[in-house]
Design a protein around this motif. Structure first.
Motif, PDB file in Angstrom:
ATOM      1  N   TRP A   1      68.212   8.876   4.522  1.00  0.00           N
ATOM      2  CA  TRP A   1      69.183   9.303   3.507  1.00  0.00           C
ATOM      3  C   TRP A   1      68.458  10.174   2.490  1.00  0.00           C
ATOM      4  O   TRP A   1      67.489   9.744   1.873  1.00  0.00           O
ATOM      5  CB  TRP A   1      69.792   8.090   2.835  1.00  0.00           C
ATOM      6  CG  TRP A   1      70.834   8.387   1.808  1.00  0.00           C
ATOM      7  CD1 TRP A   1      71.818   9.313   1.885  1.00  0.00           C
ATOM      8  CD2 TRP A   1      71.009   7.736   0.553  1.00  0.00           C
ATOM      9  NE1 TRP A   1      72.612   9.277   0.757  1.00  0.00           N
ATOM     10  CE2 TRP A   1      72.127   8.315  -0.077  1.00  0.00           C
ATOM     11  CE3 TRP A   1      70.327   6.718  -0.097  1.00  0.00           C
ATOM     12  CZ2 TRP A   1      72.583   7.903  -1.330  1.00  0.00           C
ATOM     13  CZ3 TRP A   1      70.777   6.310  -1.343  1.00  0.00           C
ATOM     14  CH2 TRP A   1      71.896   6.900  -1.949  1.00  0.00           C
TER      15      TRP A   1
ATOM     16  N   TYR B   1      65.474   4.321   2.873  1.00  0.00           N
ATOM     17  CA  TYR B   1      66.918   4.231   3.128  1.00  0.00           C
ATOM     18  C   TYR B   1      67.210   4.834   4.501  1.00  0.00           C
ATOM     19  O   TYR B   1      67.328   6.053   4.638  1.00  0.00           O
ATOM     20  CB  TYR B   1      67.695   4.956   2.027  1.00  0.00           C
ATOM     21  CG  TYR B   1      67.298   4.461   0.656  1.00  0.00           C
ATOM     22  CD1 TYR B   1      67.859   3.303   0.141  1.00  0.00           C
ATOM     23  CD2 TYR B   1      66.339   5.137  -0.092  1.00  0.00           C
ATOM     24  CE1 TYR B   1      67.468   2.829  -1.102  1.00  0.00           C
ATOM     25  CE2 TYR B   1      65.949   4.667  -1.332  1.00  0.00           C
ATOM     26  CZ  TYR B   1      66.514   3.513  -1.832  1.00  0.00           C
ATOM     27  OH  TYR B   1      66.128   3.029  -3.060  1.00  0.00           O
TER      28      TYR B   1
ATOM     29  N   ALA C   1      67.962  -0.715   3.542  1.00  0.00           N
ATOM     30  CA  ALA C   1      68.427  -0.339   2.206  1.00  0.00           C
ATOM     31  C   ALA C   1      67.367  -0.763   1.206  1.00  0.00           C
ATOM     32  O   ALA C   1      67.474  -1.819   0.568  1.00  0.00           O
ATOM     33  CB  ALA C   1      69.775  -1.000   1.908  1.00  0.00           C
ATOM     34  N   ASP C   2      66.302   0.024   1.111  1.00  0.00           N
ATOM     35  CA  ASP C   2      65.142  -0.263   0.282  1.00  0.00           C
ATOM     36  C   ASP C   2      64.476  -1.531   0.797  1.00  0.00           C
ATOM     37  O   ASP C   2      63.992  -1.545   1.919  1.00  0.00           O
ATOM     38  CB  ASP C   2      65.529  -0.351  -1.194  1.00  0.00           C
ATOM     39  CG  ASP C   2      64.322  -0.203  -2.125  1.00  0.00           C
ATOM     40  OD1 ASP C   2      63.178  -0.251  -1.640  1.00  0.00           O
ATOM     41  OD2 ASP C   2      64.511  -0.061  -3.340  1.00  0.00           O
TER      42      ASP C   2
ATOM     43  N   SER D   1      66.110   0.958  -7.693  1.00  0.00           N
ATOM     44  CA  SER D   1      66.467   0.980  -6.276  1.00  0.00           C
ATOM     45  C   SER D   1      67.897   1.485  -6.101  1.00  0.00           C
ATOM     46  O   SER D   1      68.787   1.172  -6.877  1.00  0.00           O
ATOM     47  CB  SER D   1      66.348  -0.425  -5.683  1.00  0.00           C
ATOM     48  OG  SER D   1      66.865  -0.443  -4.375  1.00  0.00           O
TER      49      SER D   1
ATOM     50  N   GLY E   1      69.356   0.804  -3.154  1.00  0.00           N
ATOM     51  CA  GLY E   1      69.746   0.034  -1.982  1.00  0.00           C
ATOM     52  C   GLY E   1      71.195  -0.412  -1.975  1.00  0.00           C
ATOM     53  O   GLY E   1      71.894  -0.272  -0.974  1.00  0.00           O
TER      54      GLY E   1
ATOM     55  N   PHE F   1      73.486   2.633  -1.630  1.00  0.00           N
ATOM     56  CA  PHE F   1      73.391   3.129  -0.265  1.00  0.00           C
ATOM     57  C   PHE F   1      74.282   2.317   0.679  1.00  0.00           C
ATOM     58  O   PHE F   1      75.117   2.864   1.401  1.00  0.00           O
ATOM     59  CB  PHE F   1      71.927   3.083   0.179  1.00  0.00           C
ATOM     60  CG  PHE F   1      71.693   3.434   1.618  1.00  0.00           C
ATOM     61  CD1 PHE F   1      71.999   4.686   2.109  1.00  0.00           C
ATOM     62  CD2 PHE F   1      71.135   2.510   2.485  1.00  0.00           C
ATOM     63  CE1 PHE F   1      71.763   5.016   3.442  1.00  0.00           C
ATOM     64  CE2 PHE F   1      70.893   2.821   3.812  1.00  0.00           C
ATOM     65  CZ  PHE F   1      71.207   4.083   4.289  1.00  0.00           C
TER      66      PHE F   1
END
Length: 147
Positions: free
Chosen positions: A43, A61, A75-76, A108, A110, A113
């Motif tokens: 991403w 990501y 996601a992180d 973050s 995350g 995302f």
């Protein structure tokens, strides 16, 4: 034992018909993942109305479609996985995802995302980038292939 059989039989008579039907064909045999989406995608940004997000650490990501009917995310510091179904003309529906809930470092992206991926309605490839359109005009996520 006879009482249990009778109770189960009666319960079957009282259940709504939709509970007794088998799963739809698309759930049992999901369409294959389009060949263009093979591999892992990083991403790199989100273009939303009035706001652009550039991801400074895209390797944190990641998105992939590991098999038909599935999506997986990094996601992180968390991981997520769930269902995904492909339709005609680039339609994509992401189902409910299970996600770990570790506390990622401050700053973050995350959670954003994972939430944005859950809103995806369509996909396309442009100039080697994967574009995921979010529903209701909320923007477009941009991904590049993982090297």
């Amino acid at each position: 034992m006879a009482g249990l059989r009778q109770a189960l039989f009666l319960a079957g008579l009282l259940l709504p018909g939709w509970l007794l039907q088998s799963a739809p064909a698309w759930a049992v045999n999901p369409p294959p993942v389009p060949a263009e989406l093979a591999g892992i995608w990083r991403w790199v940004g989100l273009d939303a109305p009035g706001k652009a997000t550039r991801v400074s650490a895209p390797e944190r990501y990641l998105l992939s479609f590991p098999e038909a009917g599935r999506i997986a995310l990094k996601a992180d510091c968390n991981r997520a996985a769930g269902g995904a179904s492909f339709g005609e003309n680039g339609a994509l529906k992401v189902g409910v995802m299970a996600m770990t809930r570790a506390m990622c470092p401050p700053g973050s992206l995350g959670d954003q995302f994972a939430e944005d991926v859950s809103l995806v309605t369509h996909w396309s490839i442009k100039d080697g980038a994967l574009l995921l359109e979010l529903g209701d005009g909320k923007g477009t996520m941009r991904f590049l292939p993982q090297m």
